[in-house]
Design an enzyme around this catalytic site. Structure first.
Site, PDB file in Angstrom:
ATOM      1  N   CYS A  17       0.825  -1.211   0.000  1.00 32.61           N
ATOM      2  CA  CYS A  17       0.000   0.000   0.000  1.00 32.61           C
ATOM      3  C   CYS A  17       0.856   1.257   0.000  1.00 32.61           C
ATOM      4  O   CYS A  17       1.339   1.692   1.049  1.00 32.61           O
ATOM      5  CB  CYS A  17      -0.927  -0.019   1.208  1.00 32.61           C
ATOM      6  SG  CYS A  17      -1.911   1.484   1.340  1.00 32.61           S
ATOM      7  N   CYS A  32      -0.500   4.097   2.161  1.00 27.85           N
ATOM      8  CA  CYS A  32      -0.303   3.940   3.611  1.00 27.85           C
ATOM      9  C   CYS A  32       1.156   4.192   3.985  1.00 27.85           C
ATOM     10  O   CYS A  32       1.445   4.811   4.998  1.00 27.85           O
ATOM     11  CB  CYS A  32      -0.651   2.527   4.070  1.00 27.85           C
ATOM     12  SG  CYS A  32      -2.095   1.827   3.300  1.00 27.85           S
ATOM     13  N   ASP A  33       2.083   3.680   3.189  1.00 26.71           N
ATOM     14  CA  ASP A  33       3.481   3.618   3.622  1.00 26.71           C
ATOM     15  C   ASP A  33       4.452   4.472   2.812  1.00 26.71           C
ATOM     16  O   ASP A  33       5.618   4.603   3.189  1.00 26.71           O
ATOM     17  CB  ASP A  33       3.958   2.150   3.571  1.00 26.71           C
ATOM     18  CG  ASP A  33       3.100   1.262   4.446  1.00 26.71           C
ATOM     19  OD1 ASP A  33       2.650   1.736   5.504  1.00 26.71           O
ATOM     20  OD2 ASP A  33       2.867   0.089   4.081  1.00 26.71           O
TER      21      ASP A  33
END
Ligand code: NDP
Length: 310
Positions: free
Chosen positions: A134, A137-138
């Protein structure tokens, strides 16, 4: 005593929430089990540009929040529990979650699909330490650094484009000499200066003990091996349907997608319906999943009426 409902919906992506909106407006007072990832895969997406009604685009999580609010407005009960065991052949059908047991006359399964992994030991070991599925997200953790994206579909393209805005360089490893992604995404990827596509290239190993230090890659045409010095590896190679708990009860294809009858959402078990990515490996779009959710609620309502249960 297990709490009983006319209808339980398992899953909270576009299919689950749309089924809830329709079922709640039909006075079925549905219970929706939101599962381990409330909001589903769109919670891991950034900009959604292809959902009709949002001319400027919308962030995936914002769209799912809107879906949830609309479902709640019409009296859907949402519980943040995950179904872990089901008996769909019983009357009424039984669903055990991580904290409760419920019974239902009808069930809509909208559990979606999850990201696939390469299956390397190093990938498992370094998950959360440089290996991710992701970018949204990261990606932030890799600001100004070099990263690898594995895959050549729309997801991989989206991840690469997102990362290209944060990172110094993005290597896209594609196992064939063509991309599966849509033409517009291919065009964007190919015209982004800091994305370098490596064709016919696969990951042999992810390097590093405590965190990612590189990728040992190989060209599957020539056999040549080489190391890419990167700190992040984003895997974007497709999805697997979330159907493990239904195995042995519902008819599935060889990949585990639930089989529905004709142009309906009926499964092989009367009163059990399937909607969205859990039964659709062809279209897999938010808008098609929402459409299937609507169909499942209409199918469930008709079935319950025919049984004299609604
Ligand atoms: P896809 O199945 O479309 O693509 C998977 C990619 O990963 C392919 O390039 C595939 O290669 C590659 N791959 C699969 N397994 C491996 C492996 N073991 N090692 C290396 N590479 C591998 O999945 P996506 O998640 O990209 O997309 C799913 C659906 O969602 C599609 O219909 C897509 O259009 C849609 N989508 C749409 C978006 C949008 O409109 N903005 C955004 C994201 C997804 P190969 O081609 O050789 O099989």
């Amino acid at each position: 005593m297990a709490e009983h409902r006319k209808l339980i919906i398992i899953g909270s992506g576009p299919a689950g929430y749309t089924a809830a909106i329709y079922a709640a407006r039909a006075d079925l007072n549905p219970l929706l089990l939101a599962g381990s990832q409330p909001g589903g895969q769109l919670m891991l997406t950034s900009e959604v540009e292809n959902y009709p009604g949002y001319p400027e685009g919308v962030q995936g999580p914002k769209m799912m929040e809107d879906f949830r609010k609309q479902a709640e407005r019409f009296n859907t009960t949402i519980v943040y529990e995950q179904a872990i065991e089901v008996d769909l052949l019983a009357t009424p059908k039984r669903i055990k979650t991580d904290s409760n047991t419920y019974t239902a006359d009808a069930v809509i399964i909208a559990t979606g699909a999850s990201a696939k992994w390469l299956g390397l030991e190093s990938e498992q070991r370094l998950k959360g330490a440089g290996v991710s599925a992701c970018a949204v997200c990261d990606g932030f953790f890799f600001k100004g650094q070099d990263v690898v994206v594995v895959g050549g579909g729309d997801t991989a393209s989206e991840e690469a484009l997102y990362l290209s805005k944060l990172c110094n360089k993005v290597y896209m490893l594609i196992r064939r000499d063509v991309m599966r992604a849509s033409k517009i995404m291919q065009h964007r990827v190919k015209n982004t200066p800091n994305i370098q596509i490596l064709w016919n290239t696969e990951v042999k190993e992810i390097l590093g003990e405590k965190s990612v230090e590189g990728v040992l890659a190989f060209n599957n045409k020539t056999g040549e091996e080489f190391t890419l010095k990167v700190t992040g590896v984003f895997i974007a190679i497709g999805h697997k349907p979330n159907t493990d708990i239904f195995k042995g009860q519902l008819e599935m294809d060889e990949q585990g997608y639930i089989i529905t009858k004709g142009k309906s959402t009926h499964t092989n078990i009367p009163g059990v319906f399937a909607a969205g990515d859990v039964q659709d490996k062809v279209y897999r779009q938010a808008v098609t999943a929402a459409g299937f959710g609507c169909m499942a609620a209409l199918d469930a309502e008709r079935w319950l009426s025919q049984q004299g249960l609604h």
